[in-house]
Design an enzyme around this catalytic site. Structure first.
Site, PDB file in Angstrom:
ATOM      1  N   VAL A 174      30.088  27.659  33.829  1.00 29.97           N
ATOM      2  CA  VAL A 174      30.488  28.360  35.049  1.00 29.97           C
ATOM      3  C   VAL A 174      31.213  29.638  34.643  1.00 29.97           C
ATOM      4  O   VAL A 174      32.160  29.593  33.848  1.00 29.97           O
ATOM      5  CB  VAL A 174      31.417  27.482  35.916  1.00 29.97           C
ATOM      6  CG1 VAL A 174      32.019  28.295  37.062  1.00 29.97           C
ATOM      7  CG2 VAL A 174      30.661  26.276  36.458  1.00 29.97           C
TER       8      VAL A 174
ATOM      9  N   TYR B 205      50.258  43.001  38.147  1.00 30.11           N
ATOM     10  CA  TYR B 205      49.144  42.738  37.250  1.00 30.11           C
ATOM     11  C   TYR B 205      49.624  42.169  35.919  1.00 30.11           C
ATOM     12  O   TYR B 205      49.082  41.173  35.420  1.00 30.11           O
ATOM     13  CB  TYR B 205      48.350  44.023  37.022  1.00 30.11           C
ATOM     14  CG  TYR B 205      47.137  43.854  36.137  1.00 30.11           C
ATOM     15  CD1 TYR B 205      46.002  43.208  36.596  1.00 30.11           C
ATOM     16  CD2 TYR B 205      47.119  44.364  34.831  1.00 30.11           C
ATOM     17  CE1 TYR B 205      44.880  43.056  35.792  1.00 30.11           C
ATOM     18  CE2 TYR B 205      46.005  44.213  34.017  1.00 30.11           C
ATOM     19  CZ  TYR B 205      44.890  43.563  34.507  1.00 30.11           C
ATOM     20  OH  TYR B 205      43.791  43.419  33.710  1.00 30.11           O
TER      21      TYR B 205
ATOM     22  N   ASP C 261      34.263  34.873  47.285  1.00 29.17           N
ATOM     23  CA  ASP C 261      35.525  35.561  47.011  1.00 29.17           C
ATOM     24  C   ASP C 261      36.485  34.517  46.451  1.00 29.17           C
ATOM     25  O   ASP C 261      36.797  33.521  47.114  1.00 29.17           O
ATOM     26  CB  ASP C 261      36.074  36.173  48.304  1.00 29.17           C
ATOM     27  CG  ASP C 261      37.313  37.036  48.076  1.00 29.17           C
ATOM     28  OD1 ASP C 261      38.046  36.778  47.095  1.00 29.17           O
ATOM     29  OD2 ASP C 261      37.560  37.951  48.871  1.00 29.17           O
TER      30      ASP C 261
ATOM     31  N   ASN D  44      36.749  34.985  34.405  1.00 27.91           N
ATOM     32  CA  ASN D  44      36.737  36.383  33.991  1.00 27.91           C
ATOM     33  C   ASN D  44      37.153  37.324  35.116  1.00 27.91           C
ATOM     34  O   ASN D  44      37.182  38.533  34.928  1.00 27.91           O
ATOM     35  CB  ASN D  44      35.313  36.745  33.516  1.00 27.91           C
ATOM     36  CG  ASN D  44      35.168  38.195  33.141  1.00 27.91           C
ATOM     37  OD1 ASN D  44      35.851  38.686  32.265  1.00 27.91           O
ATOM     38  ND2 ASN D  44      34.276  38.897  33.839  1.00 27.91           N
TER      39      ASN D  44
ATOM     40  N   LYS E  90      48.891  38.242  34.565  1.00 23.39           N
ATOM     41  CA  LYS E  90      48.237  38.033  33.272  1.00 23.39           C
ATOM     42  C   LYS E  90      49.145  37.238  32.332  1.00 23.39           C
ATOM     43  O   LYS E  90      48.661  36.451  31.512  1.00 23.39           O
ATOM     44  CB  LYS E  90      47.845  39.375  32.652  1.00 23.39           C
ATOM     45  CG  LYS E  90      46.742  40.091  33.430  1.00 23.39           C
ATOM     46  CD  LYS E  90      45.510  39.211  33.614  1.00 23.39           C
ATOM     47  CE  LYS E  90      44.408  39.899  34.381  1.00 23.39           C
ATOM     48  NZ  LYS E  90      43.238  39.020  34.619  1.00 23.39           N
TER      49      LYS E  90
END
Length: 266
Positions: free
Chosen positions: A13, A158, A67, A92, A162
């Site tokens: 996947v 961001y 989404d 990803n 992460k």
């Protein structure tokens, strides 16, 4: 090739598979004999990736137009993969299309980043990881960013999400390793993807990696968790991070991101 499929199962996947690194991952995993479930919002691009993988490598594909910030994402993906031997999940998704101050963004935009980069990975890891643990093999990959090493001006949320992926991968690696399941976070530096091109940047071989090279290194290092920084130069940078005072590091990261934002604005 056979060993890879034996280790990770028949189906992979890929969340965020419509272009760039995700499309390269799809091509290279298909070349190793894995059938693919491809997830992204852009159905037309997903169909192109799926068709190419099927025609060039003879694998089966399923496309899930979804989404990943929707509240029903887990149920939708579970329905699309029911009955499949999913042994590899690559998350990803999660690139940022803005370089602006936190207070200059709408709150909903920042909350959507959290859903995409924190809630989405948790949801898919929990759903597929349970079966992997029971079977005693599998792999889970979070494609992250070197922004995870420190907070940064214009990338406050961001860099935070992460960092979440980085720490979550480390903890999950420790929990699943005894069961034969590989977990790896793969922080990236700047990669020349279609999204990067849309920002108006030209390819610079001194600064940018290419999607195919990034995908290849990710696949080759799934078993080398909990973290594998992609790219020799990026690893050299990452190795120096913990020798730098945190305030100085944040100032350095912020200067770099502000410079990036100014170039993008030009």
């Amino acid at each position: 090739m056979t060993d890879f499929r034996d280790k990770y199962g028949r189906w992979a996947v890929i969340a965020g598979a419509s272009e760039g690194i995700g499309a390269s991952l799809a091509d290279q995993l298909a070349a190793r004999g894995l059938d693919l479930v491809l997830i992204a919002r852009n159905g037309a691009l997903l169909e192109e990736v799926a068709t190419r993988a099927g025609e060039q490598h003879g694998v089966q594909t399923r496309v899930v137009v979804q989404d990943l910030t929707d509240p029903d994402v887990t149920a939708r993906v579970a329905d699309a993969t029911a009955g499949l031997d999913v042994g590899l999940v690559v998350y990803n998704a999660g690139a940022s299309d803005r370089t602006s101050a936190f207070l200059d963004n709408e709150l909903d935009y920042s909350l959507k980043q959290i859903k995409l980069d924190c809630v989405g990975p948790i949801a898919l890891a929990h759903h597929f990881g349970t079966a992997m643990r029971e079977r005693g093999h599998g792999g889970i990959v979070f494609v992250a960013s070197l922004a995870c090493v420190a907070g940064s001006a214009t990338l406050a949320v961001y860099s935070a999400v992460k960092a979440f992926q980085h720490n979550f991968a480390e903890g999950l690696w420790a929990e699943l390793r005894p069961y034969g399941v590989d977990v790896c976070c793969t922080p990236l530096g700047m990669t020349y993807t279609p999204a990067f091109q849309r920002m108006g940047f030209e390819y610079d071989p001194q600064m940018h990696m290419l999607s195919d090279d990034v995908a290849r290194e990710i696949i080759e290092n799934i078993a080398n968790g909990p973290v594998h920084v992609v790219g020799e130069t990026n690893r050299a940078v990452a190795s120096q991070v913990w020798t730098i005072d945190r305030r100085t590091l944040v100032e350095m990261m912020s200067a770099a991101s502000l410079d990036f934002a100014s170039k993008r604005a030009d």
